[in-house]
Write an enzyme that holds these catalytic residues in place. Structure first.
Site, short mmCIF file in Angstrom:
data_model
loop_
_atom_site.label_atom_id
_atom_site.label_comp_id
_atom_site.label_asym_id
_atom_site.label_seq_id
_atom_site.Cartn_x
_atom_site.Cartn_y
_atom_site.Cartn_z
N HIS A 96 -9.36 0.98 5.21
CA HIS A 96 -8.08 1.19 5.88
C HIS A 96 -8.29 2.14 7.06
CE1 HIS A 96 -3.96 2.36 6.68
NE2 HIS A 96 -3.59 1.28 6.00
N GLY B 118 3.18 2.21 10.81
CA GLY B 118 4.17 3.29 10.67
C GLY B 118 4.94 3.60 11.94
N GLY C 72 3.10 -1.12 4.15
CA GLY C 72 3.13 0.29 3.78
C GLY C 72 4.54 0.72 3.41
N GLY C 73 5.23 1.34 4.36
CA GLY C 73 6.55 1.94 4.11
C GLY C 73 7.52 1.02 3.38
N SER D 222 3.95 -2.19 10.22
CA SER D 222 5.40 -2.24 10.43
C SER D 222 6.03 -3.58 10.04
CB SER D 222 5.75 -1.88 11.89
OG SER D 222 5.41 -0.53 12.16
N GLU E 143 -4.82 -5.03 10.68
CA GLU E 143 -3.78 -4.02 10.86
C GLU E 143 -4.03 -3.27 12.18
OE1 GLU E 143 -1.96 -2.76 6.79
OE2 GLU E 143 -3.64 -1.46 7.26
N ASN F 205 0.87 -1.18 0.00
CA ASN F 205 0.00 0.00 0.00
C ASN F 205 0.90 1.23 0.00
OD1 ASN F 205 -1.79 2.06 0.51
ND2 ASN F 205 -2.38 1.34 2.56
N TRP F 206 0.95 1.90 -1.14
CA TRP F 206 1.84 3.07 -1.26
C TRP F 206 1.30 4.29 -0.52
CZ3 TRP F 206 4.03 3.47 -6.96
CH2 TRP F 206 4.91 2.41 -7.18
N LYS F 207 0.01 4.22 -0.10
CA LYS F 207 -0.63 5.37 0.55
C LYS F 207 -0.46 6.61 -0.35
CE LYS F 207 0.02 3.05 4.89
NZ LYS F 207 0.11 3.13 6.35
N GLU G 173 -6.66 4.53 8.04
CA GLU G 173 -6.44 5.95 7.71
C GLU G 173 -7.66 6.54 7.02
OE1 GLU G 173 -2.68 5.30 5.74
OE2 GLU G 173 -1.81 4.76 7.67
P1 13P Z 1 3.43 0.32 7.51
O1 13P Z 1 3.91 -0.97 6.89
O2 13P Z 1 4.14 1.53 6.96
O3 13P Z 1 3.39 0.25 8.99
O4 13P Z 1 1.90 0.51 7.02
C1 13P Z 1 1.01 -0.54 7.17
C2 13P Z 1 -0.24 -0.19 6.47
O5 13P Z 1 -1.00 0.65 6.91
C3 13P Z 1 -0.51 -0.88 5.20
O6 13P Z 1 -1.82 -0.66 4.77
#
Ligand code: 13P
Length: 248
Positions: free
Chosen positions: A93, A169, A229-230, A208, A163, A9-11, A95
């Site tokens: 998600h 993050g 994510g990251g 993470s 999640e 997920n590149w967000k 977020e």
């Molecule tokens: P991180 O891997 O950056 O913690 O993000 C997880 C996430 O929210 C994937 O959707």
């Protein structure tokens, strides 16, 4: 047998340089490995699909509107995501739930909109830090699962992503025992509700996930992959996670 799945997920990150990373990633996959889905921001979906279409890497959206079209400025319909060549979409998600106040009922409607557009819905659930330290953690997650997943969900049209919000993050992850306990509970809830089909759903862990912790997380029986994510933003970080999943 559930096919393992590594989703990135590149967000709200991505540009031409990141699309070049995607090209590198696509070149290095073999069709017999885990399924790989990259979810870039909506404006990059078509270009991402162009880069990956002859590779085993699939493309997904990060959100869709529940309606098929209409006066919803800035929103994207599921059919528009499908039209880019994407085959899945993340819904619910944390977020989106947090930044946009999305409710479980809206997320159910979004998942149904995804199915209507022939997209797989990657439905996200997960507890806050207060809910993790409180006495009813598993009940909270179970209630969210029940309320976010529509009737009609199958292992083909739906993926569940667990999640924990406090792990996203932050570099903090639940203990392996907590991950096992939560994913086992999710599996039991799915089989209670959907019968044998409940065994076909992929359940991803997200929060993470890094090259350093992926292999341990993937030892859990009901962890079928990760939503990253990251660490999905660089092929050099994402590849070892894919490799750890493949080896698990
Ligand atoms: P991180 O891997 O950056 O913690 O993000 C997880 C996430 O929210 C994937 O959707």
């Amino acid at each position: 047998m559930r096919r393992k799945l590594a989703a990135g997920n590149w967000k709200m990150n991505g540009d031409a340089a990141l699309l070049a990373e995607l090209g590198t990633l696509a070149e290095h996959q073999n069709a017999n490995g885990p399924q790989i889905i990259i979810c870039p921001p909506a404006p990059l979906l078509s270009r991402a699909h162009e880069i990956t279409k002859d590779s085993p890497v699939d493309i997904g959206g990060q959100d869709c509107h529940a309606a098929t079209s209409g006066a919803h400025t800035g929103d994207v319909a599921a059919s528009m995501i499908a039209d880019t060549g994407a085959t899945s979409v993340i819904v619910g998600h944390s977020e989106r739930r947090g930044d946009h106040g999305e409710t479980n009922a809206e997320i159910r409607a979004k998942a149904q909109a995804a199915w209507a557009a022939n997209l797989t819905a990657i439905i996200c659930i997960g507890e806050s830090e207060a809910e993790r330290t409180g006495p009813d953690t598993l009940d909270v997650i179970a209630a969210q699962l029940d309320a976010s997943v529509p009737d009609g969900a199958t292992g083909e049209n739906t993926v569940i992503a667990y999640e924990p919000i406090w792990a996203i993050g932050t570099g903090r992850v639940p203990t392996l025992d907590q991950i096992i306990e939560t994913h086992d509970m999710i599996r039991t809830k799915l089989t209670d509700r959907f019968g044998k089909t409940g065994n076909a759903f992929r359940i991803l862990y997200g929060g993470s996930v890094k090259p350093t912790n992926a292999a341990e997380i993937f030892t859990a029986e009901n962890v079928d992959g990760a939503l990253v994510g990251g660490a999905s933003l660089k092929a050099a970080d994402f590849q070892p996670i894919i490799d750890a999943l493949d080896a698990s």
